[in-house]
Every structure is written in structure tokens, then in C-alpha cells.
Design an enzyme around this catalytic site. Structure first.
Site, PDB file in Angstrom:
ATOM      1  N   GLU A  75       0.860  -1.196   0.000  1.00  0.00           N
ATOM      2  CA  GLU A  75       0.000   0.000   0.000  1.00  0.00           C
ATOM      3  C   GLU A  75       0.890   1.238   0.000  1.00  0.00           C
ATOM      4  OE1 GLU A  75      -2.745   0.376   3.345  1.00  0.00           O
ATOM      5  OE2 GLU A  75      -2.761   2.560   3.066  1.00  0.00           O
ATOM      6  N   ARG A  81       0.502  10.434   0.141  1.00  0.00           N
ATOM      7  CA  ARG A  81       0.824  11.507   1.094  1.00  0.00           C
ATOM      8  C   ARG A  81       2.062  12.275   0.687  1.00  0.00           C
ATOM      9  NH1 ARG A  81       0.596   8.209   6.734  1.00  0.00           N
ATOM     10  NH2 ARG A  81      -1.224   6.969   6.180  1.00  0.00           N
ATOM     11  N   LYS A  84     -10.991  -1.648   6.713  1.00  0.00           N
ATOM     12  CA  LYS A  84      -9.786  -1.373   7.499  1.00  0.00           C
ATOM     13  C   LYS A  84     -10.239  -0.848   8.858  1.00  0.00           C
ATOM     14  CE  LYS A  84      -6.321   2.338   7.245  1.00  0.00           C
ATOM     15  NZ  LYS A  84      -5.101   2.751   6.526  1.00  0.00           N
TER      16      LYS A  84
HETATM   17  C1  3PG Z   1      -0.646   4.853   8.426  1.00  0.00           C
HETATM   18  O1  3PG Z   1      -1.679   5.369   8.119  1.00  0.00           O
HETATM   19  O2  3PG Z   1       0.433   5.440   8.391  1.00  0.00           O
HETATM   20  C2  3PG Z   1      -0.734   3.420   8.752  1.00  0.00           C
HETATM   21  O3  3PG Z   1      -1.773   3.206   9.628  1.00  0.00           O
HETATM   22  C3  3PG Z   1       0.543   2.843   9.226  1.00  0.00           C
HETATM   23  O4  3PG Z   1       0.581   2.948  10.569  1.00  0.00           O
HETATM   24  P1  3PG Z   1       1.913   2.594  11.373  1.00  0.00           P
HETATM   25  O5  3PG Z   1       2.994   3.475  10.817  1.00  0.00           O
HETATM   26  O6  3PG Z   1       1.537   2.912  12.783  1.00  0.00           O
HETATM   27  O7  3PG Z   1       2.187   1.123  11.132  1.00  0.00           O
END
Ligand code: 3PG
Length: 211
Positions: A45, A49, A132
Site C-alpha cells: 500500500e 501523502r 480497514k
Molecule cells: C498509516 O496510516 O500510516 C498506517 O496506519 C501505518 O501505521 P503505522 O505506521 O503505525 O504502522
């Protein structure tokens, strides 16, 4: 059509952990994806961003064995961009009715995010049964999803947010969890140092978890 459950089940069953990637450096996209895939994490994924996220997706999609999706999808426009970049699925932190309806126009499935039973029920009413759970740890973690298993028994979750290898084991032991998402397999300093061997090793440990 509403959520393509068969396609999502197939994709989310491939590996117990989906790396959640925040990357702007296009040069690092292919070696990072190669390390994750070599470690056994084939479903990736890439969050929308960073300014170069779509180019990162295009590069990662060229890696043999990689199944690349977009994350942090918040608008219908981003859905079109995701399809054009070669994504095979999309993930959102939320499940606004507008987003759920917009996803119906696209051939690739959306995994929307929820945090409460009411949000899960609203998504379910729109035909979404793979969701999710975000941000998983901040919302109470595995014990919350355990509590959802009986009253929301027709909904399957991919928890994400604050998960590490140990916590992943607990989530994956639940009957209503198909996989987890997380970034722990690619620490920022390892990406910075192009330490692909370390990322492959962390991925191998994660891939060995069973759902
Ligand atoms: C995110 O949106 O960055 C994900 O949920 C990943 O989360 P994490 O960095 O806490 O694993």
C-alpha cells in the site's frame, strides 16, 4: 458495483501483512518493493501523502510479484489517479458515503477505514464487508476487534495503525481479521540508508505470521 469482495479477499489473503509505505524518493521505489517482495510481502500500500506517490506506485508496479495499491485515498479524483498509475486496489482511512459511492465507478476495489460499529454498519449498508480498522492501536487494539466478531460477524477487518510484529500475531489470531497493515517492516532509517537487506529480513519475519 459495490465492493468487489472476491477480489479483495484474494488480494488480502496473499500475505498476513501489508506494508504501508510513505515514500517520496522515486529512486528508492523499486529497491524497496523488491526487498518487501523478496521477504514475502507482495501486497503493497503506497499512501498518497507525498508529491511523488503516484510515480512511486508506477515504479513499484513494475516489480515482479508486487501487487500495488494506493493508500490515504480521500477523494474521487485520487481514485482515478490510482487506476491510471496501475493500482490494483485502494485503501482509505475513512468511509465517507461520497467515497464509497465514487468507488463503485472503478474496476479496482476499495478497502475503506472505520473506527466504530456505526461506521462499520454504514459501510456494510453500502455493500462493503471488508474494512480497514483504523487507527487500530489508538482505538483499543485487538480486544475491540474481538468484541466486534460476534455482533458484526459478516465483516472482515484489516487493522492498521500502531501495529508491530508481536501485536500483529494477536490480531491475526482473530477470526474476523484477514491481514494487518503496518510500516514496522521498513523503518525510516533503513530506507534512508538503503538497507534493503534489513527490510527484506523484517519482511520475512512478518510474512511468516499466519492469519
Ligand atoms: C498509516 O496510516 O500510516 C498506517 O496506519 C501505518 O501505521 P503505522 O505506521 O503505525 O504502522
Amino acid at each position: 458495483m459495490p465492493q468487489d469482495v472476491a477480489a479483495l479477499r484474494q488480494t488480502l489473503s496473499i500475505a498476513p501483512v501489508i506494508p504501508v509505505i510513505v515514500l517520496d524518493d522515486v529512486e528508492k521505489a523499486r529497491p524497496l518493493a523488491e526487498a518487501l517482495v523478496a521477504g514475502g510481502l507482495r501486497v503493497l500500500e503506497v499512501t498518497l501523502r507525498t508529491p511523488n506517490a503516484l510515480r512511486v506506485i508506477e515504479e513499484m508496479a513494475k516489480v515482479e510479484g508486487a501487487i500495488v495499491g494506493s493508500g490515504t485515498v480521500r477523494t474521487p479524483l485520487q481514485m482515478g489517479h490510482s487506476v491510471d498509475a496501475g493500482c490494483q486496489f485502494m485503501v482509505s482511512p475513512g468511509a465517507s458515503p461520497r467515497l464509497l459511492e465514487a468507488a463503485e465507478a472503478h474496476a479496482i476495489p476499495l478497502l475503506p477505514g472505520i473506527g466504530t460499529p456505526t461506521e462499520a454498519m454504514t459501510a456494510s449498508e453500502h455493500g462493503y464487508s471488508f474494512l480497514k480498522f483504523f487507527p487500530a492501536e489508538a482505538l483499543g487494539g485487538a480486544k475491540v476487534l474481538k468484541a466486534y466478531a460476534s455482533p458484526l460477524s459478516d465483516i472482515t477487518f484489516c487493522p492498521t495503525g500502531g501495529i508491530d510484529l508481536e501485536k500483529a500475531k494477536t490480531y491475526l489470531s482473530l477470526p474476523n481479521v484477514i491481514c494487518v497493515g503496518g510500516s514496522w517492516v521498513m523503518p525510516a532509517d533503513a530506507i534512508e540508508a538503503s538497507d534493503w537487506a534489513r527490510i527484506e529480513s523484517l519482511s520475512r519475519d512478518a510474512a511468516a505470521l499466519k492469519s
